[in-house]
Design a protein around this motif. Structure first.
Motif, PDB file in Angstrom:
ATOM      1  N   LEU A 136      -3.553 -25.258  18.660  1.00  0.00           N
ATOM      2  CA  LEU A 136      -3.146 -25.530  17.285  1.00  0.00           C
ATOM      3  C   LEU A 136      -2.567 -24.271  16.639  1.00  0.00           C
ATOM      4  O   LEU A 136      -2.815 -23.155  17.095  1.00  0.00           O
ATOM      5  CB  LEU A 136      -4.344 -26.013  16.470  1.00  0.00           C
ATOM      6  N   SER A 137      -1.809 -24.479  15.572  1.00  0.00           N
ATOM      7  CA  SER A 137      -1.263 -23.365  14.798  1.00  0.00           C
ATOM      8  C   SER A 137      -1.766 -23.464  13.363  1.00  0.00           C
ATOM      9  O   SER A 137      -1.977 -24.574  12.861  1.00  0.00           O
ATOM     10  CB  SER A 137       0.271 -23.409  14.791  1.00  0.00           C
ATOM     11  N   PRO A 138      -1.957 -22.337  12.691  1.00  0.00           N
ATOM     12  CA  PRO A 138      -2.419 -22.370  11.291  1.00  0.00           C
ATOM     13  C   PRO A 138      -1.283 -22.706  10.338  1.00  0.00           C
ATOM     14  O   PRO A 138      -0.870 -21.903   9.500  1.00  0.00           O
ATOM     15  CB  PRO A 138      -2.949 -20.946  11.084  1.00  0.00           C
ATOM     16  N   ARG A 139      -0.763 -23.914  10.495  1.00  0.00           N
ATOM     17  CA  ARG A 139       0.340 -24.385   9.667  1.00  0.00           C
ATOM     18  C   ARG A 139      -0.016 -25.748   9.084  1.00  0.00           C
ATOM     19  O   ARG A 139      -0.890 -26.437   9.590  1.00  0.00           O
ATOM     20  CB  ARG A 139       1.632 -24.510  10.488  1.00  0.00           C
ATOM     21  N   ARG A 140       0.697 -26.110   8.027  1.00  0.00           N
ATOM     22  CA  ARG A 140       0.522 -27.399   7.363  1.00  0.00           C
ATOM     23  C   ARG A 140      -0.962 -27.689   7.107  1.00  0.00           C
ATOM     24  O   ARG A 140      -1.635 -26.890   6.473  1.00  0.00           O
ATOM     25  CB  ARG A 140       1.206 -28.512   8.176  1.00  0.00           C
ATOM     26  N   GLU A 141      -1.496 -28.797   7.632  1.00  0.00           N
ATOM     27  CA  GLU A 141      -2.876 -29.181   7.304  1.00  0.00           C
ATOM     28  C   GLU A 141      -3.907 -28.260   7.945  1.00  0.00           C
ATOM     29  O   GLU A 141      -5.083 -28.303   7.592  1.00  0.00           O
ATOM     30  CB  GLU A 141      -3.141 -30.631   7.718  1.00  0.00           C
TER      31      GLU A 141
ATOM     32  N   GLU B  62      -2.762  -5.486  12.626  1.00  0.00           N
ATOM     33  CA  GLU B  62      -3.333  -4.473  11.750  1.00  0.00           C
ATOM     34  C   GLU B  62      -2.264  -3.547  11.161  1.00  0.00           C
ATOM     35  O   GLU B  62      -2.573  -2.693  10.327  1.00  0.00           O
ATOM     36  CB  GLU B  62      -4.375  -3.649  12.506  1.00  0.00           C
ATOM     37  N   GLY B  63      -1.020  -3.705  11.603  1.00  0.00           N
ATOM     38  CA  GLY B  63       0.068  -2.894  11.098  1.00  0.00           C
ATOM     39  C   GLY B  63       0.895  -3.644  10.070  1.00  0.00           C
ATOM     40  O   GLY B  63       0.388  -4.485   9.329  1.00  0.00           O
ATOM     41  N   GLU B  64       2.182  -3.344  10.045  1.00  0.00           N
ATOM     42  CA  GLU B  64       3.098  -3.992   9.106  1.00  0.00           C
ATOM     43  C   GLU B  64       3.540  -5.330   9.675  1.00  0.00           C
ATOM     44  O   GLU B  64       4.282  -5.379  10.650  1.00  0.00           O
ATOM     45  CB  GLU B  64       4.303  -3.093   8.845  1.00  0.00           C
TER      46      GLU B  64
ATOM     47  N   GLU C 164       6.593 -13.337   5.932  1.00  0.00           N
ATOM     48  CA  GLU C 164       6.707 -14.734   6.355  1.00  0.00           C
ATOM     49  C   GLU C 164       5.786 -15.074   7.529  1.00  0.00           C
ATOM     50  O   GLU C 164       5.522 -16.252   7.793  1.00  0.00           O
ATOM     51  CB  GLU C 164       8.157 -15.081   6.713  1.00  0.00           C
ATOM     52  N   PHE C 165       5.285 -14.054   8.229  1.00  0.00           N
ATOM     53  CA  PHE C 165       4.397 -14.294   9.362  1.00  0.00           C
ATOM     54  C   PHE C 165       2.954 -13.865   9.075  1.00  0.00           C
ATOM     55  O   PHE C 165       2.078 -14.060   9.906  1.00  0.00           O
ATOM     56  CB  PHE C 165       4.891 -13.531  10.591  1.00  0.00           C
ATOM     57  N   ARG C 166       2.712 -13.283   7.911  1.00  0.00           N
ATOM     58  CA  ARG C 166       1.436 -12.645   7.640  1.00  0.00           C
ATOM     59  C   ARG C 166       0.259 -13.619   7.709  1.00  0.00           C
ATOM     60  O   ARG C 166      -0.734 -13.369   8.391  1.00  0.00           O
ATOM     61  CB  ARG C 166       1.476 -11.965   6.266  1.00  0.00           C
ATOM     62  N   GLN C 167       0.339 -14.731   7.004  1.00  0.00           N
ATOM     63  CA  GLN C 167      -0.782 -15.678   6.956  1.00  0.00           C
ATOM     64  C   GLN C 167      -1.107 -16.199   8.353  1.00  0.00           C
ATOM     65  O   GLN C 167      -2.279 -16.239   8.769  1.00  0.00           O
ATOM     66  CB  GLN C 167      -0.466 -16.842   6.018  1.00  0.00           C
ATOM     67  N   GLU C 168      -0.078 -16.568   9.099  1.00  0.00           N
ATOM     68  CA  GLU C 168      -0.305 -17.129  10.431  1.00  0.00           C
ATOM     69  C   GLU C 168      -0.903 -16.083  11.365  1.00  0.00           C
ATOM     70  O   GLU C 168      -1.814 -16.373  12.150  1.00  0.00           O
ATOM     71  CB  GLU C 168       1.016 -17.655  10.995  1.00  0.00           C
ATOM     72  N   ALA C 169      -0.389 -14.840  11.276  1.00  0.00           N
ATOM     73  CA  ALA C 169      -0.898 -13.777  12.138  1.00  0.00           C
ATOM     74  C   ALA C 169      -2.357 -13.461  11.833  1.00  0.00           C
ATOM     75  O   ALA C 169      -3.181 -13.311  12.746  1.00  0.00           O
ATOM     76  CB  ALA C 169      -0.045 -12.518  11.970  1.00  0.00           C
TER      77      ALA C 169
END
Length: 212
Positions: free
Chosen positions: A68-73, A116-118, A122-127
């Protein structure tokens, strides 16, 4: 042959793993919210919320693969969902493979993980949420759970499907790059690597990375 439950089995990663595992003769059960665009003969598709379906399906599994991916629901839910899948897998005596992200890898031994870096906004929440699922396994997985956390290469996904190469490399938690400094793997090669790890287990309670 094993009974393999693929959670997220109609997504990009899960779909490729379902196809590869079914092609090798395994009994494959796919859990997803949506019907597959092209159902595969012999694959059992279980539709619904993962929290409800997994409780019925996982007890009969030999292996559970979480894709799964941390997207949508799934935003904000992934750690709890994976914690429950880990618990169910341990109770069933099933091996548990959890697919994470490239950002959980390190650029060099002992260096901070990429997350843990920069990280681009747009990818921060998922990472961050993907990394939290890795930490959950390390810190909270049942003591008797045989788990592997698997990170694909940096260039991986439906946006960069790549060509099937017929080979791959497996490393630890340090990212793999080629001579030109690229990190990539196709969806089909990644699926081959995952199912090879199912067929011939080589890692236990470990974080591995896979790249071409």
């Amino acid at each position: 042959m094993a009974t393999i439950v693929v959670v997220g089995g109609t997504g990009y990663t899960g779909g490729n793993i379902v196809r590869e595992a079914a092609g090798r003769g395994h009994a494959v059960v796919s859990i997803s919210r949506t019907e597959p665009s092209e159902p595969l003969e012999g694959v059992r598709y279980e539709l619904g919320d993962v929290g409800e379906v997994a409780a019925r399906v996982v007890p009969g599994a030999d292996v559970v693969v979480a894709c799964l991916s941390p997207r949508r629901e799934m935003v904000g839910r992934l750690v709890d969902v994976y914690r429950e899948l880990a618990r169910l897998s341990a109770e069933a005596g099933a091996r548990y493979l959890q697919v994470g992200g490239f950002s959980s890898l390190r650029p060099a031994p002992g260096a901070p993980r990429f997350v843990e870096g920069e990280v681009p906004e747009e990818f921060r929440q998922e990472a961050f949420e993907g990394e939290a699922t890795r930490a959950m396994l390390v810190d909270d997985a049942p003591a008797d759970l045989d788990w592997v956390f698997i990170s694909p290469a940096g260039s991986y996904g439906a946006f960069a499907p790549g060509d099937h190469q017929g080979h791959y490399r497996v490393g630890g938690e340090v990212a793999l790059f080629d001579a030109e400094g690229n990190s990539s793997i196709s969806g089909t090669d990644f699926a081959v690597a995952v199912v090879d790890e199912i067929d011939t287990p080589a890692h236990r309670r470990a974080h591995i990375g896979i790249a071409s």
